[in-house]
Design a protein around this motif. Sequence first.
Motif, mmCIF file in Angstrom:
data_model
loop_
_atom_site.group_PDB
_atom_site.id
_atom_site.type_symbol
_atom_site.label_atom_id
_atom_site.label_comp_id
_atom_site.label_asym_id
_atom_site.label_seq_id
_atom_site.Cartn_x
_atom_site.Cartn_y
_atom_site.Cartn_z
ATOM 1 N N ASP A 228 1.727 11.426 -15.706
ATOM 2 C CA ASP A 228 2.489 10.711 -14.703
ATOM 3 C C ASP A 228 2.409 11.412 -13.354
ATOM 4 O OD1 ASP A 228 4.028 8.398 -14.549
ATOM 5 O OD2 ASP A 228 5.762 9.626 -14.052
ATOM 6 N N ARG B 27 -1.904 12.321 -10.040
ATOM 7 C CA ARG B 27 -2.483 11.050 -9.634
ATOM 8 C C ARG B 27 -3.553 11.314 -8.587
ATOM 9 N NH1 ARG B 27 1.343 6.103 -10.716
ATOM 10 N NH2 ARG B 27 2.352 6.982 -12.523
ATOM 11 N N ILE C 288 3.341 7.914 -1.244
ATOM 12 C CA ILE C 288 2.622 6.662 -1.033
ATOM 13 C C ILE C 288 3.050 6.054 0.297
ATOM 14 C CG2 ILE C 288 2.386 4.299 -1.871
ATOM 15 C CD1 ILE C 288 2.667 5.422 -4.692
ATOM 16 N N GLN D 190 -1.944 -3.414 -3.186
ATOM 17 C CA GLN D 190 -0.771 -2.751 -3.741
ATOM 18 C C GLN D 190 -1.156 -1.587 -4.627
ATOM 19 O OE1 GLN D 190 2.342 -5.204 -5.326
ATOM 20 N NE2 GLN D 190 1.207 -7.018 -4.795
ATOM 21 N N PHE E 200 12.699 8.341 -13.441
ATOM 22 C CA PHE E 200 12.302 6.925 -13.409
ATOM 23 C C PHE E 200 13.196 6.129 -12.460
ATOM 24 C CE2 PHE E 200 12.745 2.619 -15.251
ATOM 25 C CZ PHE E 200 11.435 2.222 -15.251
ATOM 26 N N ASN F 50 9.423 5.512 -6.058
ATOM 27 C CA ASN F 50 8.551 6.285 -5.175
ATOM 28 C C ASN F 50 8.286 5.591 -3.849
ATOM 29 O OD1 ASN F 50 8.185 8.567 -6.696
ATOM 30 N ND2 ASN F 50 6.508 7.695 -7.874
ATOM 31 N N LEU G 169 -3.517 -6.430 -17.291
ATOM 32 C CA LEU G 169 -2.941 -7.244 -16.222
ATOM 33 C C LEU G 169 -4.098 -7.953 -15.539
ATOM 34 C CD1 LEU G 169 -0.223 -7.855 -14.883
ATOM 35 C CD2 LEU G 169 -0.761 -6.145 -13.186
ATOM 36 N N TYR H 295 13.352 -2.522 -12.545
ATOM 37 C CA TYR H 295 12.269 -2.701 -11.581
ATOM 38 C C TYR H 295 11.646 -4.085 -11.632
ATOM 39 C CZ TYR H 295 12.240 2.211 -10.350
ATOM 40 O OH TYR H 295 12.587 3.433 -9.873
ATOM 41 N N ASN I 251 4.130 -8.696 -8.688
ATOM 42 C CA ASN I 251 4.172 -7.483 -7.859
ATOM 43 C C ASN I 251 4.920 -6.369 -8.569
ATOM 44 O OD1 ASN I 251 3.000 -9.123 -6.026
ATOM 45 N ND2 ASN I 251 4.397 -8.674 -4.371
ATOM 46 N N ILE J 246 5.263 -5.887 -11.712
ATOM 47 C CA ILE J 246 4.475 -5.325 -12.806
ATOM 48 C C ILE J 246 3.428 -4.360 -12.243
ATOM 49 C CG2 ILE J 246 2.865 -5.873 -14.653
ATOM 50 C CD1 ILE J 246 5.633 -6.692 -15.350
ATOM 51 N N VAL J 247 2.805 -4.765 -11.123
ATOM 52 C CA VAL J 247 1.852 -3.860 -10.475
ATOM 53 C C VAL J 247 2.569 -2.578 -10.075
ATOM 54 C CG1 VAL J 247 0.341 -3.545 -8.492
ATOM 55 C CG2 VAL J 247 0.395 -5.726 -9.674
ATOM 56 N N LEU K 128 5.110 -1.203 -11.455
ATOM 57 C CA LEU K 128 5.364 -0.375 -12.641
ATOM 58 C C LEU K 128 4.131 0.433 -13.001
ATOM 59 C CD1 LEU K 128 7.398 -2.876 -14.780
ATOM 60 C CD2 LEU K 128 8.149 -0.626 -14.060
ATOM 61 N N ARG K 129 2.983 -0.140 -12.749
ATOM 62 C CA ARG K 129 1.764 0.557 -13.094
ATOM 63 C C ARG K 129 1.396 1.568 -12.018
ATOM 64 N NH1 ARG K 129 -4.010 -2.340 -14.066
ATOM 65 N NH2 ARG K 129 -2.959 -3.062 -15.896
ATOM 66 N N GLU K 130 1.628 1.191 -10.751
ATOM 67 C CA GLU K 130 1.055 1.979 -9.661
ATOM 68 C C GLU K 130 1.971 3.070 -9.123
ATOM 69 O OE1 GLU K 130 -1.984 2.014 -8.509
ATOM 70 O OE2 GLU K 130 -2.519 0.550 -10.021
ATOM 71 N N HIS K 131 3.238 2.783 -8.940
ATOM 72 C CA HIS K 131 4.020 3.793 -8.246
ATOM 73 C C HIS K 131 5.389 4.090 -8.820
ATOM 74 C CE1 HIS K 131 6.576 0.846 -6.281
ATOM 75 N NE2 HIS K 131 5.507 0.156 -6.002
ATOM 76 N N VAL K 132 5.862 3.286 -9.736
ATOM 77 C CA VAL K 132 7.146 3.630 -10.333
ATOM 78 C C VAL K 132 6.947 4.878 -11.195
ATOM 79 C CG1 VAL K 132 8.883 2.852 -11.974
ATOM 80 C CG2 VAL K 132 8.002 1.281 -10.274
ATOM 81 N N PRO K 133 7.870 5.832 -11.117
ATOM 82 C CA PRO K 133 7.714 7.022 -11.961
ATOM 83 C C PRO K 133 7.689 6.640 -13.443
ATOM 84 C CG PRO K 133 9.503 7.297 -10.392
ATOM 85 C CD PRO K 133 9.091 5.886 -10.301
ATOM 86 N N LEU K 134 7.166 7.511 -14.244
ATOM 87 C CA LEU K 134 6.985 7.247 -15.673
ATOM 88 C C LEU K 134 6.183 5.952 -15.860
ATOM 89 C CD1 LEU K 134 7.361 8.262 -18.438
ATOM 90 C CD2 LEU K 134 9.667 7.443 -18.503
ATOM 91 N N GLY K 135 4.954 6.012 -15.347
ATOM 92 C CA GLY K 135 4.116 4.822 -15.290
ATOM 93 C C GLY K 135 3.735 4.222 -16.621
ATOM 94 N N ILE K 136 4.068 4.896 -17.728
ATOM 95 C CA ILE K 136 3.677 4.289 -19.009
ATOM 96 C C ILE K 136 4.824 3.540 -19.640
ATOM 97 C CG2 ILE K 136 1.847 5.958 -19.517
ATOM 98 C CD1 ILE K 136 3.903 7.223 -21.494
ATOM 99 N N MET K 137 5.897 3.340 -18.890
ATOM 100 C CA MET K 137 7.039 2.609 -19.457
ATOM 101 C C MET K 137 6.632 1.231 -19.961
ATOM 102 S SD MET K 137 10.184 3.217 -19.993
ATOM 103 C CE MET K 137 11.081 4.225 -18.849
ATOM 104 N N ARG K 138 5.881 0.515 -19.130
ATOM 105 C CA ARG K 138 5.488 -0.827 -19.527
ATOM 106 C C ARG K 138 4.537 -0.768 -20.718
ATOM 107 N NH1 ARG K 138 1.025 -4.197 -17.294
ATOM 108 N NH2 ARG K 138 1.137 -5.997 -18.646
#
Lengths: 951, 166, 360, 260
Positions: free
Chosen positions: A36, A39, A231, A305, B38, B42, C147, D82, D92, D94-95, D97-107
């Motif tokens: 995590d 990156r 970011i 994005q 979480f 960010n 996705l 989120y 958006n 969902i993106v 969650l993958r790209e910038h939300v911490p703990l990116g493997i939640m989904r």
Amino acid sequence: MKLEPGMAFDTKVQNKVFAFLSILLLLSTVWVILDDYIRPWKAVQIKALDIKKEVLGEKLKAVKASVKPEEVAALKKAIEAGQKIRDSRQAEVDALKKELGETQAKIYAQKIINGADGSSSSAMTFQWEMKKEHGKDAAAKKLKGKLDALNIKWGKGKDYFKQLTTDEKNVLNAIAAKSKELKLAQKDYKEKAGKLDMTQEAYDSASFFSDPINFLRNAPFIDYLDPTIKIQQVVAENITEDRYFKQTEKVDRCMTCHTFIDKPGYEKKDNPYKTHPNLNLMVGADSPHPMKKTGCTTCHGGEGQRVFDFNAAEHRPENEKQKQEWIAKYHYHEGHKIAQPIRKKSQTEAGCVKCHQGKEFIPQADRLNKGRQLVQTYGCYGCHKIKGWEHLRKPGPSLYKISSKVSKEWTKNWVWFPRHFNPKTKMPHYFNQSNNSKPEFLKKNVAEVNSIVEYLFKNSKSFSPFTRYNGGNADKGKALIQNVGCISCHQVEGIGNDFNKVGSKKGPYLTGLGSKVSGDWLVSWLMRPSHYQEDTVMPSFRLSKREASDMTSYLLTLKNKKFSEMKFSDLDRSVRDELLLEYFSSFDTIAVAKTKLAGLDDHQRTLELGKRSIGKFGCYSCHNIDGFEGRSPIGVDLTNEGSKPVTQLAFGHEHIEHKRDVWFKNHMLNPRRWDRGNNKGFKDLLRMPNFFMSEEDADLLTVFLLGQNSEKVPMAGQKNLNEYEVAEEKGHRVMSKYNCYGCHNIDGMGGDILKATAYADDPNEAPPILAGQGHRVHTDWFYNFLGNVHTIRPWLKVRMPTFNLSNEEKNTIVDGFRARKKLPVFEEKPEKVVWEPGERAAAKKLITEYACDSCHTLGFNKDEPMAPNLHHAKNRLRASWIEKWLKDPQSVMPGTTMPNFFADGEAQEPSILGGSVDRQVTALRKYIQEIGEKEFPEAGWYEATGFKKPE
Amino acid sequence: MSESKKSLNRREFFSFLAVGWITFTAATAGLLGLVFRFLYPNVNFEPEMEFIAGIPGDYDNGVDERWKNGFGVWIIKREGKLVALSNICTHLGCIPNWLPGELKFKCPCHGSGFYPSGINFEGPAPRPLERFKITTLPDGRLKIDKTKKYRYEKGQWNNPDSYIEV
Amino acid sequence: MEALKEFVNILSGPQYSFTLTLIMFYLLMKYYRIIGTKKFAWGFVILMTPVYLWFMSDDVFRTIIATPDNIPISILLFSVFFFTWLTVHKAAINDERIEAGECPIEGLPENREKVWSWPNLVYNELFVIIAGTIFLIVWAIIFKAPLEEPANPTWAPNPAKAPWYFLGLQEMLVYFDPWMAGVVLPVFIIIGLVAIPYIDTNPKGNGYYTFSERKMAISCFMFGWLVLWIFLIIIGTFLRGPNWTFYGPFEYWDFHKVVAEANINLSEIIWIKMLGTTMPSNLIVREIFGIFVILAYFGISGAMITKKWGQDILEKTGKIRYYFFLFLVLFMATLPIKMYLRWLFTLKYIVALPEWELNL
Amino acid sequence: MSDKSIVDQVRETQVWKSIFRHGPPNNARNRAAIVAGNVFLHLHPIKLKKSGVQLGYTWCMGGLTFFIFLSLTVTGVLLMFYYRPTAEYAFNDIVALREHVPLGIMREIHRWGAHAMVITVWLHMFRVFMTGSYKPPREFNWGVGVILLVLTLLLSFTGYLLPWDQLAIWAITVGSNMAKATPFLGHGGPGATLAQIGDFILVSDKNDVRFQLLGGRFVGEPALLRFYILHCVFIPLVVGVLIAIHFWRVRKDGGISAPL
């Protein structure tokens, strides 16, 4: 081993299992944390800091070079001196500070008293008002007394407070005065050497590793506190992302890695650290497309994005070489199922279209504009509907009167393979292509071509030339063709390479005419093109019969012997019948079809097949053909072609990448290629003809097609044309139709003919540059001129032709020029010039002194004119333009021979009118207007003066 | 059972179990820590904390409200200084109104009043309004950074970053 | 090698692979004691590993297998293999013991002994939780959740597939109308499952693995579970490409692959092909043969089965249970029967009443 | 320092005793007390047959399913912080969650967990069938289990739409299209054509069961919201209740099955 009763497992073993599993869990937790935390974009930002340091280092060097060290030392010394003076007054300052403290204490106390009084007063006022309002007068009166007393007290308090603050200010000023010298020195230093310090500071802090706190701020778990590596994003204004059900905000995070994209100074760095190559147009804060408003993916496409790494954004390489580089550098691979990847660099301009609607050419979008130009050149819009292109005329010549122009045999050979006759023709090739060159197909094609020509000639209207060709002088004709202006639209065989530079493509390449048309037809056509085709865009050059005959004589020498000796195979009646049967039986049984066929005689059959073949190949889409009026074109609608799902593009068995742009390009290069390896019947073969395009053209058209997509931008985000721009665009379209751009460079666009050596050497011999034409001429004069072209520059060999313009078209052109300069329709022309005392005499003197008459015909001499006749100027030129022109001709029309008498704001003749530029210019302008006041030329003027009458 | 044997047994008993529990607890703490992290996004979509506010010449003497709605900042020019004043009342965080007639900021929630300088003079507000960092960029434009605040009562208004001399 | 791949492609065609699966299922039921030995299992693993590796060495196959959304199906496949073997293994041991007059393993006194939940059970559960967490975390790190493009109602991806656990149903759509494959069959699956305890009155085999004591129940269930559910999901996931066309495991998913689709209805076969007349306009008359076939299938074959094999069960369980069970089994059998009819006779519908949206 | 160890000292504090009402579980009394006295552990019997704790017999698939269900609940709740179920934002988010939300493997955990749960439920059913554990007295609980299995599939199915990408809407379109073939209730099913009074069509694409499910004629924004509610609130509640019943009945029906 014996277990305790009631136990199924050995606890010791289970503890071991537990320990083992827990360690694994801990390991996977650590893995999650690292996965995590690490990156790829973070590494990019850390490296960006190094690059920033590098650039700042260079800057620092430059700043250091600009500031002398001894100067800095002197400045520093001055500060020290100031500090010493300040220190010597320490006792005084202390005393003042004490005084200040006392005053401030009083201010504090008074502030509290005033605050209480003020708010009591407000409250009491409110009560009093209420009482009075509700008629409780007695109570109100009593309250009023109290209130007045309070207000007096409060007023005094406020006054005292003001005094105190004034005192405070005075003391503060006094204190400040004690360090006056120091402040001055500091200010001096800041002004002269402050930049050095600032740069040094920026340089020192510009590395990630220089500050240990950076690690803490970006450490896992606590990197939410205040990270330096983060970011970056932009939410575009008014430009949205199409989510089909809704529009959603466009978020671009490209600048997370493209750290300096909007910062000048990084032009030489490698991507992603590079500055945008065109900051004035794009991305820059002061450009029309600032990054914070327009974003990045609006133009470039891509996953704005997504920021994880290079691949997440879906970059696309320009070519195989770049792909390999990326694979080595970024482990490049394409993402799966991406709506719009980043456009290849050469295709970026396809992204302009969605916002810039309603304009044929988008300024600065060169590749796209070239692509659009090609759409016109090749006439794609003839067969394919494209929204916004409906106004264009059919790209090919009308065939209504074909029988009087060419022979049947010629037409057959021409249709069969146009390049045999004209190697540069725009007519595309239907036959003998990669998918229909099998003998059995050729046989059928031959029958079709025979029938088509039969149909065309049968349905051709009669026409006879209005004059006859009686021979002419080919050499003179050739010179005329070179000089009169033909080459702005046509390339002509035998006219030197020089003219190929012009690269005109508007009209056909003139070759082999002697094997094609008759002299009578050609003379007649040259003299009056609209006689043969009413709606032609070919203008009349007002040629005399002599001139036209000379030109004809030259053109007829151009012969294509090989072509004229070709014999086209005769119609094979059985093949024709076979084809007809196929047509007839598509909805009927064979028996019915046969009956139908039997009902037609031999000639009717040929005509029937001809008509059906014309319909099949869509000849009528480009040519006017009798019997096909109102038929819709045969091609696919291209309005949204750029959004077609790749799966809907038929790649056939071709081994090429399954991508939209690759398909487009290959389709341009050979539209029939998709039939390769398919076992198709004759009537199912692909029909799009072959244009023999160059790779470059195919690439440009690909850009055009990619731009024709269904991406939606809300109205507010689009470039909306204002009334001026709409008028300009309308005017542009008419000028484009008649190819005004072929001769004239209009506000920087067009002027192809100027590339010819003769004109490049001497722009004064060339058609005039129309810069700011809307400002130059009066609209009514312009309108009349377009309808009744006459000579303005008698020395020119090249002629402004007379176009077949409708009134509406003339108005549109005039209005378009006016709108370019955002001017009112009319500018007042003075009925009578009003002179100030002595001004007229001065003007006449100026004319002499500046020797205007040495070039302009004014009635002063009898020489061949070298500049426009100023007697016409009043009705033609706007007064404000005349003044502008006089003041600086080069800025209006670069390369003009008109001298500048007022260079650098100084009149060359300081003795007249006090040497004032404005007064001299005004006087000259008035004189020019005056001499134009008379009806010009007055009857008998030429005779009286002996001047040569212009043609 | 002898003392030594007991303790040995215990150590033996404890070793794997202890390792198990300690690592298990550590892992769980790590996962919970991630969950804690979480909840801090960010990126966010609120108005930016930094913005460019034109050039000093854009402002007349007095209170300028053009950035109030977008960024929550008054630009105030007086006595040769240009400052960026926060529009958050120091009492309970309401947004005071600028009353040009009375030359004061008045908070609608509990009636705190502030002079144009930002200093409180009435109502419950405990301290003056805050200033934001304001700097001039090399190209002469103003940059306002809301992440840095300067408080009067701490003497921070003397900080050269809290104002610009004009 | 290419020829071998080509052979595998052909063999994977639904008609062949389904038949093969049927045969394998029969062998599993018949020789479960051999299959249930550890020796066999190891032999199978040793034999299949190179085959699997060979499969994985193919680009096309690997792309399909490694698609993140297809990972669960691989996991499902391996666990089904393993757990099926495990039950068979345990059943084989127990059956041997039962034949020898002993009790099943689970019935041994030491296994009937009562043990403490703490720590025996609770500890085990903790292990499972930890192992599960690790598994999920590792899975999640290695494979990103898919996705695709943002939802766009104007064009459908090709193939458009339902979630993988419904792909068995989507595969049935090839052979049945949606109302059958999408509604009636699933509803009967649920009803049938719920009804199992009430139909199966066999008191044996409660609480231990056995096959010999519950032959009928287990073969029916396993047939539905392995052959009609799992197998169809695998076909639907791995071997159905654009336009729901069949693609072998090594076959590139070419969008333009064309397959002959010339299925005809029973009524058309009879009226036009056999009787050589036109189709009657009366719907019932037109479809009379189909209706008869359906009724006959449930009536006559039901009666025949009852006469030949069913008397025993009928007596033991009573009429309602028996006929309900018979109906369910016959209903379940319609799927393979329809599949074979399609493959052998290109039969589209037995009863074709598109006028009423009623096709069988 | 007293001679008691720290652990023992802690065990004797009032706070400890108020929470844990028993000593260390190393004797029979405390082992019973710990299971009976803890709300989570009391789902278990105090003692059970040995075969019930043997993984080879139980496979622990039921327990694993329950654990995954709990994980999905936790990750699902976290994801809801989120995720906005609207056509503008769903994709958006969902993106994000993958790209910038911490703990990116939640989904990823949530999605793969959902798939895993389907598999474990199936295997659980398979095991229960193979050991004949549905036989009396457990017939009813088998039925509850079947319903839970169906609900698990529905949970997974409703969640499939939420990413709002092409995969999602077309999978749901294909899946929900079957609803339109429901006899008499769907407009493409048998009997729909019969349900017509004059020109008044009772079963059409704008009023059949599919419409009811999706809140529209096709998979659009209303469907997204519905599936979100079903996925996050409605079905989990029902599943929760049924799980309680399921567990209760396991205990009441004599625990994990074993030979009689």
